[in-house]
Design an enzyme around this catalytic site. Sequence first.
Site, mmCIF file in Angstrom:
data_model
loop_
_atom_site.group_PDB
_atom_site.id
_atom_site.type_symbol
_atom_site.label_atom_id
_atom_site.label_comp_id
_atom_site.label_asym_id
_atom_site.label_seq_id
_atom_site.Cartn_x
_atom_site.Cartn_y
_atom_site.Cartn_z
ATOM 1 N N GLU A 143 0.831 -1.211 0.000
ATOM 2 C CA GLU A 143 0.000 0.000 0.000
ATOM 3 C C GLU A 143 0.864 1.260 0.000
ATOM 4 O O GLU A 143 0.628 2.188 -0.787
ATOM 5 C CB GLU A 143 -0.921 0.001 1.226
ATOM 6 C CG GLU A 143 -1.832 1.213 1.332
ATOM 7 C CD GLU A 143 -2.848 1.252 0.209
ATOM 8 O OE1 GLU A 143 -2.897 2.269 -0.508
ATOM 9 O OE2 GLU A 143 -3.578 0.263 0.039
ATOM 10 N N ASP A 180 1.047 4.018 -3.098
ATOM 11 C CA ASP A 180 0.666 5.417 -2.899
ATOM 12 C C ASP A 180 1.819 6.359 -3.220
ATOM 13 O O ASP A 180 1.659 7.359 -3.936
ATOM 14 C CB ASP A 180 0.224 5.638 -1.448
ATOM 15 C CG ASP A 180 -1.108 4.974 -1.121
ATOM 16 O OD1 ASP A 180 -1.741 4.452 -2.048
ATOM 17 O OD2 ASP A 180 -1.494 4.988 0.055
ATOM 18 N N SER A 209 -7.177 2.187 -3.988
ATOM 19 C CA SER A 209 -5.948 2.742 -3.413
ATOM 20 C C SER A 209 -5.041 3.294 -4.488
ATOM 21 O O SER A 209 -4.203 4.155 -4.218
ATOM 22 C CB SER A 209 -5.166 1.667 -2.641
ATOM 23 O OG SER A 209 -5.662 1.499 -1.350
ATOM 24 N N ASP A 227 -16.796 11.910 -18.715
ATOM 25 C CA ASP A 227 -17.835 11.081 -18.103
ATOM 26 C C ASP A 227 -17.553 9.601 -18.345
ATOM 27 O O ASP A 227 -17.142 9.209 -19.440
ATOM 28 C CB ASP A 227 -19.190 11.462 -18.707
ATOM 29 C CG ASP A 227 -20.355 11.046 -17.836
ATOM 30 O OD1 ASP A 227 -20.107 10.441 -16.780
ATOM 31 O OD2 ASP A 227 -21.503 11.340 -18.213
#
Length: 597
Positions: free
Chosen positions: A303, A307, A514, A556
């Site tokens: 993680e 990040d 994440s 979109d």
Amino acid sequence: MRWSSALVLGLVQLCLASPHAKRWGDMVEKHSWTQIPTGWEYHSAPSPEQLLELRLGLKPHKMDELISTLYEVSDPAHERYGKHLSKEEADAFIAPHPKAVESVEDWLQHHGIDPSEVTHRSDAGDWVTVRVSVAQAEKMLGTKYGVYHHAKSSDYVVRTLRYSLPRDLHSHVDIVTPTTYFGTFRSMKATSFIQPEITPLELDVDTESLKVGEALSPDAVPPTSCNTVITPACLRTLYNTANYTPKATAQNSIGLAGYLEEFGNRADLQTFYNRFLPNAAGSSYTTVRVNNGQDDQSDPGVEANLDIQYAFSVAFPTPGVYYSTAGRPPFVADSQTPTNTNEPYLDWVNFVLSQSTIPQTISTSYGDDEQTVPADYRTSVCNQLAVLGARGTTVLFSSGDFGVGGGDCLTNDGTRRKLFQPAFPASCPFVTTVGGTIRTNPEVAVSFSGGGFSRAFPRPAFQDAAVSAYLNAIGNTNSGLFNASGRAYPDLAAQGQGFQVVIGGRVSSVGGTSASSPTVAAIVALLNDARLAAGKPTLGWLNPLIYKDLLPGFNDITSGSNPGCGTNGFTARAGWDPVSCIILDQPTLVAECFDCF
């Protein structure tokens, strides 16, 4: 008949003591669970002498005014837009009323706690801490504590299924911890996962990379390989940031909140840069340790590396800050040291709010099912995140990786109804929540992208038009499974699958929202850079701006769905939807909209 002097003295003392005792003896329940939260089991009774650090969150005296200010400084149509609060100004709003402080001190003294033993954990004075034994905490809160075990994380914590406060304190105290919130750093969910089914790129094979500021045609499209694996070059091309070189790096920064004993590895970052963003090689980031957080370079985290490598590469050379937030040591029977408080978010957000200077953009990739978080805890954390927004920081959270809900989706209120399960803090209205997409031409909502409607927080007025249009379009689909009047999320979305991450010197494919949240955070950091370079304030809380009609700068996402809870979940469509929503297209927003707000 004559009264004995001893009897008269006793009656006088009784008369003096009774009102005081009655005041603090009139207990009213603050929060309770009908059953032990899912995943936890009762283990044993704690030692009565076991020490707890009891934390009391005092009710901010002017929270309503702060939230009104937040709306004003975040609305491009308002004259106060961008006039964010200083730390001192924010502290003045969230400081408790003097009567609240006086009442809490009186109550603590009633329980034999001297004012000198009380620690104030914030400059605003809205958090106080006292160290008490389990036996004393049980008496003060009208409860019984237990040691509970979480098998999946191997966590042991001291918690209770219910607690009360004197009636007179309910208007002065928002929350007491540790009590009924069973979430811990190790038991909450990180919204990322290894994807072994996606073959990772090799370190020694040359693939397309981009230098910051390298000129690309505005019509450039990512190579077809980006449909399977994501690199910084994919993101910088797809979201049109490659042609922008940050100019306000002395003023601007981006932050990442890390938990779960996750550490970013600097050697892995250099390997990542050398492979995917060569002109960033040699640069690094700052680690800030919160609550004795560590920075173990021998233990790289999936993680943390995800990040750090993507937020800091897409925003390069914007300075990066990684917050390593630790929990206290786990429970040890009969220990005389404070037990495991280990409550996510509170330690981190209290620390950040105590700083005079904080990053203008912060991303967090962790969460819990909303229903597992007590109402008092949810409100307290969400309000503190609102303070960050009022100070000019954009706070982003990943939307979760379980569609509309993972597991059996049964409610924990004793009724065991099957309902969609929103995530927290993703459901807090004062954060910008990020869902996930896959593929590039066009992008499609990824099936695991968390999204839905809060059962705890009402829908803000600025969402009404966009959300009502979606609800009208789907008619009775999933009727009764979600709260149609709740805060709707996600607010934005970005790629969320096949990210190439260096972990322990090797490349792995990683997916999850994440990946999406730090990607969007990096784009927002670039927007903030452009605004600061132009002498404008940072964006702060984004949500009122996102839902403005005709705002340019968004693409979109109109296909895909997020199944869960035994259903197909929600389906993406034109306009807002609770799957992927819309994605930022940076240069359009920079070029066309800075004169608008």
